[in-house]
Design a protein around this motif. Structure first.
Motif, PDB file in Angstrom:
ATOM      1  N   ILE A   1       6.137  59.917 -11.966  1.00  0.00           N
ATOM      2  CA  ILE A   1       6.911  61.146 -12.094  1.00  0.00           C
ATOM      3  C   ILE A   1       6.598  61.968 -10.851  1.00  0.00           C
ATOM      4  O   ILE A   1       5.436  62.324 -10.627  1.00  0.00           O
ATOM      5  CB  ILE A   1       6.541  61.916 -13.370  1.00  0.00           C
ATOM      6  CG1 ILE A   1       6.859  61.063 -14.597  1.00  0.00           C
ATOM      7  CG2 ILE A   1       7.269  63.268 -13.423  1.00  0.00           C
ATOM      8  CD1 ILE A   1       6.396  61.649 -15.905  1.00  0.00           C
ATOM      9  N   GLU A   2       7.623  62.211 -10.070  1.00  0.00           N
ATOM     10  CA  GLU A   2       7.462  62.956  -8.814  1.00  0.00           C
ATOM     11  C   GLU A   2       6.315  62.381  -7.977  1.00  0.00           C
ATOM     12  O   GLU A   2       5.489  63.106  -7.433  1.00  0.00           O
ATOM     13  CB  GLU A   2       7.273  64.441  -9.083  1.00  0.00           C
ATOM     14  CG  GLU A   2       8.479  65.076  -9.753  1.00  0.00           C
ATOM     15  CD  GLU A   2       8.297  66.552 -10.057  1.00  0.00           C
ATOM     16  OE1 GLU A   2       7.283  67.154  -9.669  1.00  0.00           O
ATOM     17  OE2 GLU A   2       9.205  67.105 -10.701  1.00  0.00           O
ATOM     18  N   GLY A   3       6.254  61.055  -7.925  1.00  0.00           N
ATOM     19  CA  GLY A   3       5.258  60.368  -7.114  1.00  0.00           C
ATOM     20  C   GLY A   3       3.896  60.190  -7.752  1.00  0.00           C
ATOM     21  O   GLY A   3       3.049  59.478  -7.213  1.00  0.00           O
TER      22      GLY A   3
ATOM     23  N   MET B   1      11.506  59.052 -15.129  1.00  0.00           N
ATOM     24  CA  MET B   1      10.372  58.279 -14.657  1.00  0.00           C
ATOM     25  C   MET B   1      10.906  57.064 -13.921  1.00  0.00           C
ATOM     26  O   MET B   1      11.869  56.439 -14.353  1.00  0.00           O
ATOM     27  CB  MET B   1       9.481  57.852 -15.824  1.00  0.00           C
ATOM     28  CG  MET B   1       8.287  57.076 -15.380  1.00  0.00           C
ATOM     29  SD  MET B   1       6.852  57.016 -16.468  1.00  0.00           S
ATOM     30  CE  MET B   1       7.500  57.178 -18.074  1.00  0.00           C
ATOM     31  N   GLU B   2      10.242  56.715 -12.842  1.00  0.00           N
ATOM     32  CA  GLU B   2      10.597  55.545 -12.063  1.00  0.00           C
ATOM     33  C   GLU B   2       9.519  54.484 -12.244  1.00  0.00           C
ATOM     34  O   GLU B   2       8.332  54.776 -12.108  1.00  0.00           O
ATOM     35  CB  GLU B   2      10.720  55.904 -10.582  1.00  0.00           C
ATOM     36  CG  GLU B   2      11.854  56.864 -10.289  1.00  0.00           C
ATOM     37  CD  GLU B   2      11.980  57.167  -8.810  1.00  0.00           C
ATOM     38  OE1 GLU B   2      11.506  56.364  -7.971  1.00  0.00           O
ATOM     39  OE2 GLU B   2      12.549  58.217  -8.498  1.00  0.00           O
ATOM     40  N   PHE B   3       9.952  53.268 -12.530  1.00  0.00           N
ATOM     41  CA  PHE B   3       9.023  52.151 -12.707  1.00  0.00           C
ATOM     42  C   PHE B   3       9.105  51.240 -11.491  1.00  0.00           C
ATOM     43  O   PHE B   3      10.166  51.054 -10.905  1.00  0.00           O
ATOM     44  CB  PHE B   3       9.368  51.363 -13.975  1.00  0.00           C
ATOM     45  CG  PHE B   3       9.139  52.142 -15.227  1.00  0.00           C
ATOM     46  CD1 PHE B   3       7.870  52.263 -15.758  1.00  0.00           C
ATOM     47  CD2 PHE B   3      10.187  52.782 -15.859  1.00  0.00           C
ATOM     48  CE1 PHE B   3       7.644  53.002 -16.908  1.00  0.00           C
ATOM     49  CE2 PHE B   3       9.980  53.522 -17.008  1.00  0.00           C
ATOM     50  CZ  PHE B   3       8.713  53.624 -17.536  1.00  0.00           C
TER      51      PHE B   3
ATOM     52  N   GLN C   1      -1.621  48.314  -3.993  1.00  0.00           N
ATOM     53  CA  GLN C   1      -3.049  48.588  -3.770  1.00  0.00           C
ATOM     54  C   GLN C   1      -3.320  50.093  -3.766  1.00  0.00           C
ATOM     55  O   GLN C   1      -4.343  50.552  -4.266  1.00  0.00           O
ATOM     56  CB  GLN C   1      -3.494  47.955  -2.449  1.00  0.00           C
ATOM     57  CG  GLN C   1      -4.967  48.140  -2.149  1.00  0.00           C
ATOM     58  CD  GLN C   1      -5.863  47.325  -3.064  1.00  0.00           C
ATOM     59  OE1 GLN C   1      -5.554  46.192  -3.395  1.00  0.00           O
ATOM     60  NE2 GLN C   1      -6.968  47.903  -3.486  1.00  0.00           N
ATOM     61  N   GLU C   2      -2.385  50.867  -3.218  1.00  0.00           N
ATOM     62  CA  GLU C   2      -2.555  52.313  -3.129  1.00  0.00           C
ATOM     63  C   GLU C   2      -2.567  53.002  -4.492  1.00  0.00           C
ATOM     64  O   GLU C   2      -2.955  54.163  -4.596  1.00  0.00           O
ATOM     65  CB  GLU C   2      -1.432  52.914  -2.250  1.00  0.00           C
ATOM     66  CG  GLU C   2      -0.047  52.855  -2.860  1.00  0.00           C
ATOM     67  CD  GLU C   2       0.688  51.517  -2.728  1.00  0.00           C
ATOM     68  OE1 GLU C   2       1.862  51.453  -3.141  1.00  0.00           O
ATOM     69  OE2 GLU C   2       0.095  50.521  -2.224  1.00  0.00           O
ATOM     70  N   ASP C   3      -2.168  52.303  -5.558  1.00  0.00           N
ATOM     71  CA  ASP C   3      -2.135  52.885  -6.901  1.00  0.00           C
ATOM     72  C   ASP C   3      -3.426  52.689  -7.688  1.00  0.00           C
ATOM     73  O   ASP C   3      -3.626  53.327  -8.722  1.00  0.00           O
ATOM     74  CB  ASP C   3      -0.978  52.269  -7.721  1.00  0.00           C
ATOM     75  CG  ASP C   3       0.378  52.563  -7.124  1.00  0.00           C
ATOM     76  OD1 ASP C   3       0.645  53.742  -6.806  1.00  0.00           O
ATOM     77  OD2 ASP C   3       1.175  51.611  -6.981  1.00  0.00           O
ATOM     78  N   ILE C   4      -4.290  51.799  -7.237  1.00  0.00           N
ATOM     79  CA  ILE C   4      -5.474  51.427  -8.026  1.00  0.00           C
ATOM     80  C   ILE C   4      -6.357  52.639  -8.329  1.00  0.00           C
ATOM     81  O   ILE C   4      -6.815  52.815  -9.467  1.00  0.00           O
ATOM     82  CB  ILE C   4      -6.277  50.304  -7.334  1.00  0.00           C
ATOM     83  CG1 ILE C   4      -5.446  49.023  -7.279  1.00  0.00           C
ATOM     84  CG2 ILE C   4      -7.605  50.055  -8.043  1.00  0.00           C
ATOM     85  CD1 ILE C   4      -5.069  48.425  -8.635  1.00  0.00           C
ATOM     86  N   GLY C   5      -6.615  53.490  -7.364  1.00  0.00           N
ATOM     87  CA  GLY C   5      -7.445  54.675  -7.604  1.00  0.00           C
ATOM     88  C   GLY C   5      -6.853  55.574  -8.664  1.00  0.00           C
ATOM     89  O   GLY C   5      -7.554  56.024  -9.578  1.00  0.00           O
TER      90      GLY C   5
END
Length: 164
Positions: free
Chosen positions: A57-59, A1-3, A8-12
């Motif tokens: 995980i994988e985007g 996992m990448e932290f 903003q694109e993650d909010i949805g």
């Protein structure tokens, strides 16, 4: 996992994940979150304050959490073991139901702890819903100690702390 810090694109994706987690908790008779908390506005505020993070995980967003210095007044009633250390508070740690039970929350805690330790922070505090046995097991299993209680709208929460 990448932290990484959330954008903003993650909010949805975060809001969809939280909605799925709320349904999953309700199936387990855990009534910790609802339509009133946490909300998109909470996450947008975290984003503006640069305190919102995601693990991918994988985007795909698999976990989210906020780490800041903000807490409710009930935290003043905690019997903190490390009152003189600098600390941060974890809020809204959420793992997508499809990734639960795979160690993702533990990885998120490890990431937070290492990052904060490297910044010279001495302790982490958080609250956990008293009727969420998986979350309680997660935190106690990672060395967090119960330091008090807070009673909020959804019920009793345990205040917890860990020295870094």
């Amino acid at each position: 996992m990448e932290f990484r810090p959330a954008g903003q694109e993650d909010i949805g994706a975060i809001c969809e994940m939280v909605a799925a987690a709320i349904l999953h908790m309700r199936e387990q008779k855990i009534f910790q979150w609802d339509k009133n908390y946490p909300t998109e506005e909470d996450f947008l505020e975290d984003l503006q304050e640069n305190t919102l993070f995601v693990g991918t995980i994988e985007g795909e967003v698999a976990v989210t959490f906020t780490v800041n210095q903000t807490c409710d007044p009930e935290y003043d009633d905690g019997h903190w073991r490390y009152p003189d250390l600098t600390y941060r508070i974890v809020h809204r740690l959420c793992v997508h139901p499809r990734y639960q039970g795979k160690g993702m929350a533990g990885q998120a805690l490890a990431y937070m702890e290492e990052t904060l330790r490297n910044k010279g922070v001495g302790a982490i505090r958080l609250d956990v819903f008293s009727k969420n046995p998986a979350a309680i097991a997660l935190y106690t299993g990672h060395g967090y100690e119960r330091r008090g209680v807070a009673d909020w709208r959804m019920g009793r929460f345990y205040l917890m702390e860990k020295r870094l």
